[in-house]
Structures are given as structure tokens and as C-alpha cells.
Design an enzyme around this catalytic site. Structure first.
Site, PDB file in Angstrom:
ATOM      1  N   ILE A 114      14.302  -8.246 -30.082  1.00 36.16           N
ATOM      2  CA  ILE A 114      13.206  -7.459 -29.488  1.00 36.16           C
ATOM      3  C   ILE A 114      12.652  -8.195 -28.275  1.00 36.16           C
ATOM      4  O   ILE A 114      12.374  -7.593 -27.235  1.00 36.16           O
ATOM      5  CB  ILE A 114      12.090  -7.182 -30.515  1.00 36.16           C
ATOM      6  CG1 ILE A 114      12.626  -6.318 -31.655  1.00 36.16           C
ATOM      7  CG2 ILE A 114      10.883  -6.491 -29.859  1.00 36.16           C
ATOM      8  CD1 ILE A 114      11.644  -6.077 -32.782  1.00 36.16           C
ATOM      9  N   ARG A 153       9.543   8.277 -32.705  1.00 38.50           N
ATOM     10  CA  ARG A 153      10.625   8.902 -33.490  1.00 38.50           C
ATOM     11  C   ARG A 153      10.224  10.322 -33.902  1.00 38.50           C
ATOM     12  O   ARG A 153      11.037  11.251 -33.850  1.00 38.50           O
ATOM     13  CB  ARG A 153      10.902   8.052 -34.733  1.00 38.50           C
ATOM     14  CG  ARG A 153      11.594   6.735 -34.425  1.00 38.50           C
ATOM     15  CD  ARG A 153      11.569   5.787 -35.620  1.00 38.50           C
ATOM     16  NE  ARG A 153      12.423   4.617 -35.367  1.00 38.50           N
ATOM     17  CZ  ARG A 153      12.381   3.500 -36.075  1.00 38.50           C
ATOM     18  NH1 ARG A 153      11.525   3.385 -37.093  1.00 38.50           N
ATOM     19  NH2 ARG A 153      13.189   2.505 -35.790  1.00 38.50           N
ATOM     20  N   ASN A 182       7.802 -13.769 -44.497  1.00 43.33           N
ATOM     21  CA  ASN A 182       7.196 -13.670 -43.166  1.00 43.33           C
ATOM     22  C   ASN A 182       5.684 -13.866 -43.175  1.00 43.33           C
ATOM     23  O   ASN A 182       5.117 -14.340 -42.184  1.00 43.33           O
ATOM     24  CB  ASN A 182       7.517 -12.307 -42.534  1.00 43.33           C
ATOM     25  CG  ASN A 182       8.947 -12.232 -42.012  1.00 43.33           C
ATOM     26  OD1 ASN A 182       9.597 -13.264 -41.816  1.00 43.33           O
ATOM     27  ND2 ASN A 182       9.447 -11.033 -41.804  1.00 43.33           N
ATOM     28  N   ALA A 215      10.401 -15.020 -28.975  1.00 46.75           N
ATOM     29  CA  ALA A 215      10.860 -14.674 -27.620  1.00 46.75           C
ATOM     30  C   ALA A 215      12.373 -14.733 -27.463  1.00 46.75           C
ATOM     31  O   ALA A 215      12.922 -14.116 -26.548  1.00 46.75           O
ATOM     32  CB  ALA A 215      10.186 -15.605 -26.606  1.00 46.75           C
ATOM     33  N   HIS A 263       3.716   1.063 -41.823  1.00 48.04           N
ATOM     34  CA  HIS A 263       5.019   1.097 -41.144  1.00 48.04           C
ATOM     35  C   HIS A 263       6.066   0.780 -42.205  1.00 48.04           C
ATOM     36  O   HIS A 263       6.546  -0.353 -42.330  1.00 48.04           O
ATOM     37  CB  HIS A 263       5.066   0.081 -39.999  1.00 48.04           C
ATOM     38  CG  HIS A 263       6.443  -0.029 -39.397  1.00 48.04           C
ATOM     39  ND1 HIS A 263       7.073   1.022 -38.768  1.00 48.04           N
ATOM     40  CD2 HIS A 263       7.324  -1.074 -39.350  1.00 48.04           C
ATOM     41  CE1 HIS A 263       8.262   0.627 -38.359  1.00 48.04           C
ATOM     42  NE2 HIS A 263       8.448  -0.631 -38.702  1.00 48.04           N
ATOM     43  N   VAL A 293       4.251  -6.821 -34.565  1.00 53.82           N
ATOM     44  CA  VAL A 293       5.501  -6.058 -34.665  1.00 53.82           C
ATOM     45  C   VAL A 293       6.331  -6.560 -35.846  1.00 53.82           C
ATOM     46  O   VAL A 293       6.974  -5.788 -36.551  1.00 53.82           O
ATOM     47  CB  VAL A 293       6.300  -6.175 -33.338  1.00 53.82           C
ATOM     48  CG1 VAL A 293       7.659  -5.507 -33.445  1.00 53.82           C
ATOM     49  CG2 VAL A 293       5.500  -5.572 -32.182  1.00 53.82           C
ATOM     50  N   GLY A 294       6.302  -7.875 -36.087  1.00 55.05           N
ATOM     51  CA  GLY A 294       7.096  -8.480 -37.164  1.00 55.05           C
ATOM     52  C   GLY A 294       6.736  -7.869 -38.513  1.00 55.05           C
ATOM     53  O   GLY A 294       5.562  -7.669 -38.828  1.00 55.05           O
ATOM     54  N   ASP A 352       7.355   4.616 -34.722  1.00 57.26           N
ATOM     55  CA  ASP A 352       7.427   5.744 -35.660  1.00 57.26           C
ATOM     56  C   ASP A 352       6.931   7.026 -34.985  1.00 57.26           C
ATOM     57  O   ASP A 352       7.501   8.097 -35.158  1.00 57.26           O
ATOM     58  CB  ASP A 352       6.572   5.446 -36.898  1.00 57.26           C
ATOM     59  CG  ASP A 352       6.920   4.095 -37.507  1.00 57.26           C
ATOM     60  OD1 ASP A 352       7.973   3.981 -38.128  1.00 57.26           O
ATOM     61  OD2 ASP A 352       6.127   3.147 -37.309  1.00 57.26           O
TER      62      ASP A 352
HETATM   63  P1  NAD Z   1      15.361 -11.457 -34.454  1.00 57.95           P
HETATM   64  O1  NAD Z   1      15.824 -12.162 -35.675  1.00 57.95           O
HETATM   65  O2  NAD Z   1      16.346 -11.018 -33.434  1.00 57.95           O
HETATM   66  O3  NAD Z   1      14.280 -12.352 -33.695  1.00 57.95           O
HETATM   67  C1  NAD Z   1      13.208 -12.902 -34.363  1.00 57.95           C
HETATM   68  C2  NAD Z   1      12.848 -14.165 -33.625  1.00 57.95           C
HETATM   69  O4  NAD Z   1      11.674 -14.677 -34.190  1.00 57.95           O
HETATM   70  C3  NAD Z   1      13.923 -15.260 -33.762  1.00 57.95           C
HETATM   71  O5  NAD Z   1      14.318 -15.697 -32.468  1.00 57.95           O
HETATM   72  C4  NAD Z   1      13.217 -16.344 -34.543  1.00 57.95           C
HETATM   73  O6  NAD Z   1      13.625 -17.660 -34.165  1.00 57.95           O
HETATM   74  C5  NAD Z   1      11.758 -16.075 -34.178  1.00 57.95           C
HETATM   75  N1  NAD Z   1      10.799 -16.655 -35.125  1.00 57.95           N
HETATM   76  C6  NAD Z   1      10.905 -16.790 -36.469  1.00 57.95           C
HETATM   77  N2  NAD Z   1       9.825 -17.403 -36.958  1.00 57.95           N
HETATM   78  C7  NAD Z   1       9.009 -17.649 -35.910  1.00 57.95           C
HETATM   79  C8  NAD Z   1       7.738 -18.282 -35.771  1.00 57.95           C
HETATM   80  N3  NAD Z   1       7.109 -18.779 -36.826  1.00 57.95           N
HETATM   81  N4  NAD Z   1       7.197 -18.365 -34.536  1.00 57.95           N
HETATM   82  C9  NAD Z   1       7.843 -17.871 -33.464  1.00 57.95           C
HETATM   83  N5  NAD Z   1       9.051 -17.279 -33.526  1.00 57.95           N
HETATM   84  C10 NAD Z   1       9.629 -17.161 -34.733  1.00 57.95           C
HETATM   85  O7  NAD Z   1      14.479 -10.213 -34.955  1.00 57.95           O
HETATM   86  P2  NAD Z   1      14.029  -8.935 -34.129  1.00 57.95           P
HETATM   87  O8  NAD Z   1      15.067  -7.891 -34.250  1.00 57.95           O
HETATM   88  O9  NAD Z   1      13.564  -9.342 -32.781  1.00 57.95           O
HETATM   89  O10 NAD Z   1      12.799  -8.433 -35.030  1.00 57.95           O
HETATM   90  C11 NAD Z   1      11.624  -9.188 -35.135  1.00 57.95           C
HETATM   91  C12 NAD Z   1      10.714  -8.574 -36.183  1.00 57.95           C
HETATM   92  O11 NAD Z   1      10.260  -7.279 -35.758  1.00 57.95           O
HETATM   93  C13 NAD Z   1      11.357  -8.353 -37.546  1.00 57.95           C
HETATM   94  O12 NAD Z   1      10.442  -8.689 -38.592  1.00 57.95           O
HETATM   95  C14 NAD Z   1      11.643  -6.864 -37.556  1.00 57.95           C
HETATM   96  O13 NAD Z   1      11.761  -6.342 -38.864  1.00 57.95           O
HETATM   97  C15 NAD Z   1      10.425  -6.351 -36.846  1.00 57.95           C
HETATM   98  N6  NAD Z   1      10.480  -4.999 -36.286  1.00 57.95           N
HETATM   99  C16 NAD Z   1       9.357  -4.241 -36.359  1.00 57.95           C
HETATM  100  C17 NAD Z   1       9.336  -2.969 -35.816  1.00 57.95           C
HETATM  101  C18 NAD Z   1       8.109  -2.104 -35.875  1.00 57.95           C
HETATM  102  O14 NAD Z   1       8.191  -0.917 -35.527  1.00 57.95           O
HETATM  103  N7  NAD Z   1       6.934  -2.595 -36.285  1.00 57.95           N
HETATM  104  C19 NAD Z   1      10.488  -2.470 -35.205  1.00 57.95           C
HETATM  105  C20 NAD Z   1      11.624  -3.272 -35.146  1.00 57.95           C
HETATM  106  C21 NAD Z   1      11.610  -4.545 -35.706  1.00 57.95           C
HETATM  107  C1  LMR Z   2      12.179  -0.240 -37.584  1.00 57.26           C
HETATM  108  O1  LMR Z   2      11.390   0.629 -37.963  1.00 57.26           O
HETATM  109  O2  LMR Z   2      13.192   0.043 -36.927  1.00 57.26           O
HETATM  110  C2  LMR Z   2      11.869  -1.686 -37.883  1.00 57.26           C
HETATM  111  O3  LMR Z   2      10.737  -1.809 -38.676  1.00 57.26           O
HETATM  112  C3  LMR Z   2      13.032  -2.416 -38.425  1.00 57.26           C
HETATM  113  C4  LMR Z   2      13.317  -2.043 -39.852  1.00 57.26           C
HETATM  114  O4  LMR Z   2      13.410  -2.948 -40.684  1.00 57.26           O
HETATM  115  O5  LMR Z   2      13.448  -0.854 -40.140  1.00 57.26           O
END
Ligand code: NAD
Ligand code: LMR
Length: 327
Positions: free
Chosen positions: A16, A161, A105, A12, A186, A128-129, A158
Site C-alpha cells: 500500500i 466498492r 497487529n 512505507a 471494516h 488502514v492496518g 468499502d
Molecule cells: P505489506 O505487508 O505489503 O506492508 C506492510 C508493511 O508494514 C511492511 O513493509 C512492514 O515491514 C511494515 N510494518 C510492520 N510492522 C510495522 C511497524 N510496527 N511500524 C512500521 N511499519 C511496520 O501490507 P499491505 O498490503 O501494505 O497492507 C498493510 C495493512 O493494511 C494490512 O494490515 C492490510 O490488511 C491493511 N489493509 C487495510 C485496508 C482497509 O481498507 N482498511 C485495505 C487494504 C489493506
Molecule cells: C481489504 O478490504 O481489501 C483489506 O482490508 C484487505 C483484506 O484483508 O481484505
């Protein structure tokens, strides 16, 4: 106004999270008749930052925002929730593929998967992660008593996009584009399918005409968009990712209009010959009650089938890599 939806958001305090929470609290995802309770999960060092985000949420005086729970305990965060948006995970940096994050992760999703057993019986999970598909597989395998069909990974970004690329090429707006599918992972192997896409109801291939572009630049632009954003911003996508999550929830809680579909990575049931059990992005429809169906019978050229085989193979490999995290 009696409806209340409890939504857990992990990560949180992340970027994101910051783009997502305000839109959830505004009522955008669940509609104007549903109050929203937010259960925010973070790791201990980030709890202070979450407190700041909560101050801002309160300062918005959102009429639909019910209560907010802040915690570093997944059992507390997921207690009784109807939705879990699993965002918290490390993002990749420049030069990395999303799959490079798998061993770092992946373990997050064993603990969280176990705690999801405490959620409400109508739970829906969106991971999402990254690597999102295989993290969803890990969570699903660790969540005793929660049907695997409730675990989805996000490919809506995606899809969005792909819509934007097709609209730009055709000189139309995204409202004129429909029936685009993201197949598979993804990741850079995903197959964005324009063969079944339509523009103003006509086949996108006929409207756009440039078949070379559709089979090359269109595909690679969508596959590599995340990396392009990291290269440009120095950080991975955030607002568009949060938007994808909101769109996914909206698509799930509303009935999909006839003849349309959206993309989501869901547990494969063997449809289109894909290995059962991997979390594979398909064209899906929702009944608006939290249940989806995989759209059947789309025609796929041999060329498309080859692309789909590549992304399926990657997901099978990822499943092997995390075999010790699956129960
Ligand atoms: P960020 O680093 O800004 O935030 C991630 C947050 O997760 C941090 O605040 C961290 O403290 C927290 N965190 C880490 N481990 C945790 C746990 N065990 N429990 C709860 N919180 C935890 O990253 P972001 O930019 O917000 O991206 C988050 C994830 O989403 C990344 O893995 C990124 O690659 C992914 N992502 C996926 C998509 C998609 O399309 N599926 C798109 C964008 C980003
Ligand atoms: C995205 O598609 O933007 C996310 O999955 C972040 C990344 O690592 O590309």
C-alpha cells in the site's frame, strides 16, 4: 506557496505504501498550493527498501515534495506531523478474517499511539492496518493529549466498492451515485447501506428495483471484496486501498458539499444508539478544516438496524479482546 503539510506514513515499504506515497507527493491529496513533507516509518529490516522508494520519489522531481524523513522510531516519524496514515501492519492471508490479526497487529498501535502525542495540535490520524477500527481504538487510547475525534479508520475503500457495485447494476457511472454509507466495522459484518443511497438524485432502491439483489448479493459482495481480491491476487488490495486513503484525506481537507456525505470509521458518540467510544463507520461530513460531523436523522429500516447491531456487536467483542492494550 507557503503551506506545508507533514504526513507520516507507516509501513512505507509495503505494497500500500508503494501505491500511496507517490500520490501524496504529487499533491493529489492536499492540493496544488500545499507542499508535502513525508515522514516514513518502517521496521529495521525494511529500511533499505524504503531507501529505494525514496530514490524513486526523488526521481519523480515532484514540485510539491518538500523533504523526506526515513526512520524506524515512531517518536521521530510522528514529530510535528499534521497527518498520520497508519498503514504498517500484517495483512491477512487466504482463509483468514481481518479480526484474526488483532493480537498480532494490535500491539503496534500502542507504541505508535503513545508517539502520536508528539504530533502537531491539528493532527488527524487514518488507520488502514487491519483490523483497522480496533487498531484505531488502541492508538487513540494510548495517545495522551490527542482528542479521540482525531482517530479514524478507513472504510472509504468499502464505500468506493459499494459505489462501483451500484453503478454497474444500474448501468450508470459512479458519478451518478451518491449518499452510500458503510456502517460499522471494516470487516465482513459491515453494513453497506443502499436504502439511503441515490442514483441521479432518486432512491437507489427505486432505480435498481431488484430489492433481493440489494439485500443479498450487493451486501455480501462489498463485505467480502477484500477476501475475493486475496483469493484472486494472492495478495490483499493495495492500489485501491491507497486510493481509499487518498479519498479519505481529500474528503477531510475539503468541505463536504451540501446534501452529501462520505463514510469513515470515527469514535462513536452514541449516534444511532451505537455504543460510545468504539470506532464505528458512519456517514460523516467535513468542514474542510479537519473536523467532521456525523450525519444525523437518516432513516434505517428494522432490517438495516439488525445488520447494524451485528457489526456493532463485533466491534464491542474486539474491544474486549484488546482490553489490555487500552489505557
Ligand atoms: P505489506 O505487508 O505489503 O506492508 C506492510 C508493511 O508494514 C511492511 O513493509 C512492514 O515491514 C511494515 N510494518 C510492520 N510492522 C510495522 C511497524 N510496527 N511500524 C512500521 N511499519 C511496520 O501490507 P499491505 O498490503 O501494505 O497492507 C498493510 C495493512 O493494511 C494490512 O494490515 C492490510 O490488511 C491493511 N489493509 C487495510 C485496508 C482497509 O481498507 N482498511 C485495505 C487494504 C489493506
Ligand atoms: C481489504 O478490504 O481489501 C483489506 O482490508 C484487505 C483484506 O484483508 O481484505
Amino acid at each position: 506557496m507557503s503551506n506545508l503539510v507533514k504526513v507520516a506514513v507507516t509501513g512505507a515499504a509495503g505494497q500500500i505504501g508503494y501505491a500511496l506515497l507517490f500520490r501524496l507527493a504529487s499533491g493529489e491529496a492536499f492540493g496544488p498550493d500545499t507542499r508535502v513533507a513525508l515522514h516514513l516509518l518502517e521496521i529495521p529490516p525494511a529500511l533499505k527498501a524504503v531507501e529505494g522508494v525514496v530514490m524513486e520519489l526523488n526521481d519523480c522531481a515532484f514540485p510539491l515534495l518538500d523533504n523526506i524523513v526515513i526512520t524506524d522510531d515512531a517518536n521521530v516519524a510522528f514529530d510535528g506531523v499534521n497527518w498520520a496514515l497508519l498503514v504498517g501492519a500484517k495483512p491477512r492471508g487466504k482463509g483468514m478474517e481481518r479480526g484474526d490479526l488483532i493480537r498480532e497487529n494490535g500491539p503496534i498501535f500502542t507504541t505508535q499511539g503513545k508517539a502520536l502525542s508528539k504530533a502537531a495540535s491539528d493532527l488527524n490520524v487514518l488507520v488502514v492496518g487491519n483490523p483497522a477500527n480496533t487498531n484505531a481504538l488502541i492508538a487513540a487510547n494510548n495517545a495522551d493529549g490527542v482528542p479521540i475525534e482525531r482517530f479514524h479508520a478507513m472504510t472509504r475503500l468499502d464505500q468506493n466498492r459499494a459505489y462501483a457495485q451500484l453503478a454497474e447494476k444500474a448501468g450508470v457511472t459512479v458519478n451518478d451515485v451518491s449518499n452510500v454509507t458503510i456502517w460499522g466495522n471494516h470487516s465482513a459484518t459491515q453494513y453497506p447501506d443502499a436504502e439511503n443511497a441515490k442514483i441521479n438524485g432518486k432512491p437507489a432502491y427505486d432505480v435498481i428495483g431488484h430489492h433481493d439483489w440489494l439485500r443479498s448479493e450487493f451486501i455480501t459482495t462489498v463485505q467480502k471484496r477484500g477476501a475475493a481480491i486475496i483469493a484472486a491476487r494472492g495478495l490483499s488490495s493495495a492500489a485501491s486501498a491507497a486510493n481509499g486513503a487518498i479519498d479519505h484525506v481529500k474528503s477531510m481537507v475539503n468541505k463536504t458539499p451540501e446534501g452529501h456525505w462520505f463514510s469513515a470509521a470515527v469514535p462513536s458518540d452514541g449516534s444511532y444508539g451505537i455504543a460510545e467510544g468504539i470506532i464505528f463507520s458512519y456517514p460523516v461530513t467535513s468542514d474542510g478544516q479537519g473536523n467532521y460531523s456525523i450525519v444525523q436523522g437518516l432513516s434505517l429500516s428494522d432490517w438495516a438496524k439488525e445488520k447494524i447491531a451485528v457489526t456493532e456487536a463485533e466491534l464491542r467483542d474486539e474491544r474486549e479482546t484488546v482490553a489490555d492494550l487500552l489505557k
